[in-house]
Design a protein around this motif. Structure first.
Motif, mmCIF file in Angstrom:
data_model
loop_
_atom_site.group_PDB
_atom_site.id
_atom_site.type_symbol
_atom_site.label_atom_id
_atom_site.label_comp_id
_atom_site.label_asym_id
_atom_site.label_seq_id
_atom_site.Cartn_x
_atom_site.Cartn_y
_atom_site.Cartn_z
ATOM 1 N N UNK A 254 0.819 -1.316 -0.085
ATOM 2 C CA UNK A 254 -0.007 -0.137 0.090
ATOM 3 C C UNK A 254 1.050 1.103 -0.011
ATOM 4 N N UNK A 255 1.502 1.370 -1.083
ATOM 5 C CA UNK A 255 2.513 2.511 -1.395
ATOM 6 C C UNK A 255 2.079 3.893 -0.888
ATOM 7 N N UNK A 256 0.690 4.341 -0.961
ATOM 8 C CA UNK A 256 0.448 5.729 -0.602
ATOM 9 C C UNK A 256 0.216 5.802 0.981
ATOM 10 N N UNK A 257 0.481 4.748 1.582
ATOM 11 C CA UNK A 257 0.880 4.992 2.924
ATOM 12 C C UNK A 257 2.489 5.119 3.449
ATOM 13 N N UNK A 258 3.059 5.106 2.619
ATOM 14 C CA UNK A 258 4.396 5.128 2.881
ATOM 15 C C UNK A 258 5.003 6.356 3.743
ATOM 16 N N UNK A 259 4.473 7.525 3.149
ATOM 17 C CA UNK A 259 4.688 8.803 4.009
ATOM 18 C C UNK A 259 4.340 8.751 5.168
ATOM 19 N N UNK A 260 3.146 8.490 5.511
ATOM 20 C CA UNK A 260 2.506 8.609 6.689
ATOM 21 C C UNK A 260 3.454 7.465 7.644
ATOM 22 N N UNK A 261 3.625 6.475 7.293
ATOM 23 C CA UNK A 261 4.378 5.693 8.227
ATOM 24 C C UNK A 261 5.847 6.443 8.633
ATOM 25 N N UNK A 262 6.402 6.916 7.617
ATOM 26 C CA UNK A 262 7.765 7.443 7.700
ATOM 27 C C UNK A 262 7.676 8.657 8.668
#
Ligand code: HCA
Ligand code: CU
Length: 382
Positions: A254-262
């Motif tokens: 779910x690549x669109x979540x990457x920024x939130x996780x970072x």
């Protein structure tokens, strides 16, 4: 390389990062975010590290996440007995095999290591859990010793065999060689997992060549946090792998979540997302030189190997600088809903470059030059 899996170790290796202190709530938040992202495994700190570590491990096991939960222990029965009671799906076992670690860390010889490994593995398996056996500091271990111990554990049967570049000394060719060699001596049903530290900046490249060599699993941490300067960053690995295996990566994670996780992890450990981070660095999709901007406006693939939209990001044309070109300025003119001919755009671009030679520009500078010029060319001569 198109069917790799991720063992996400932010809640184990990442806890070894200098700034890390995760409360139970934070660990749960991070575990859920990683699960939403779609990582295959989440690795947790050893339950014998501290009382709270054990309680947190149990709490995360109870969340019912899709990802399998692992804990990471020394190759020792005392640790294994506690680990199997926590509710984890599997146990990652590690023991140092290099002469450094045998001499200065645990002080055991290879025979002893072998015996201990067999006992721990059989015990964990008897509880119906997954088991991984890994040798710490694999690249500074004697190859014969290393292959012997791997063969021994493979014979009794493990889910995964791990290679760890504990000190970050390996280069991509060495990694490829070792993975190929290991693959040739173990059974085809045993997966190879790799763990790379980034001391010499090779972690992502090493992960990639490990997959090329036939490894299946890579250990990652969000932003690469870990002991010293850390390990393979989850985001950077995604960047590498979306280029090599686009359909697999896009359908699985779910690549669109990457920024939130970072952002979540960066805040938790009080660091900023690095300016030059792949994908999420503030300028990762910013195009500046006039020549680049022109081509990007015509077709973004000219200067982009990653599509920002895959990650819920957008590209940006940096036009407020002396390297700008008239195509970039024309696009700004359009954004401002003004109308200038191509020749006029070229003329106003010259004015912008002139000021850009004197000082750093901001968007307002450019916009007012454009607006003044627009008034000027639209005012009838008296
Ligand atoms: C460490 C252990 C480890 C373990 C890696 C693994 C390493 O030294 O903290 O379990 O494969 O880098 O060797 O993180
Ligand atoms: Cu490590």
């Amino acid at each position: 390389v198109g069917n790799f899996q991720i063992i996400e170790s932010t809640l184990r290796e990442g806890e070894q990062f200098a700034n890390a202190f995760f409360t139970t709530e934070k660990k749960i938040e991070i575990a859920k975010a990683l699960d939403d992202f779609g990582v295959d495994y989440i690795e947790l700190t050893s339950p014998v590290a501290s009382e709270q570590s054990r309680a947190d491990c149990e709490a995360i096991c109870k969340l019912g996440l899709k990802a399998k939960i692992l804990t990471h222990i020394r190759c020792h029965m005392d640790d294994a007995r506690v680990a199997v009671e926590t509710g984890v799906d599997g146990v990652d076992v590690v023991i140092g095999t290099s002469s450094f670690l045998r001499q200065y860390s645990h002080g055991k010889d290879m025979n002893y290591i072998s015996k201990q490994a067999v006992e721990v593995i059989e015990f964990v398996k008897s509880k119906g859990l997954e088991i991984r056996f890994s040798s710490e500091d694999s690249f500074r271990s004697d190859l014969v010793d290393l292959l012997n111990i791997y063969k021994t554990v493979d014979k009794i049967g493990v889910n995964r065999i791990g290679i760890a570049d504990t000190v970050g000394c390996a280069n991509p060719r060495q990694v490829y060689e070792l993975v190929r060699t290991l693959k040739s001596v173990i059974s085809s049903s045993t997966d190879i997992e790799c763990h790379f530290h980034d001391d010499t900046g090779c972690a992502v490249a090493n992960a990639y060549t490990a997959l090329e060599g036939g490894a299946r699993l890579i250990d990652t941490c969000v932003l690469g946090i870990g002991e010293r300067n850390g390990i393979v960053p989850l985001g950077a690995l995604m960047a590498r792998m979306i280029v090599s295996a686009p359909d697999y990566v896009k359908s699985k994670y779910n690549l669109k979540k990457l920024r939130d996780i970072e952002t979540l992890v960066a805040e938790a450990v009080q660091v900023n997302i690095p300016f030059n981070n792949p994908i999420t660095g503030f300028c990762a999709f910013t195009h500046k030189a006039g020549i680049h901007a022109k081509a990007i406006l015509a077709n973004p693939s000219t200067y982009e190997i990653l599509n920002p939209h895959d990650f819920g990001m957008t590209r940006y044309i940096h036009f407020a600088n002396r390297l700008t070109g008239w195509n970039a300025i024309k696009s700004r003119v359009d954004q401002l809903d003004l109308h200038l001919t191509d020749d006029e755009c070229k003329e106003v671009t010259a004015k912008i470059k002139k000021l850009g030679d004197i000082r750093q520009l901001n968007i307002d500078d450019v916009d007012s030059i454009i607006k003044d010029y627009h008034v000027e060319v639209n005012t009838p001569a008296v």
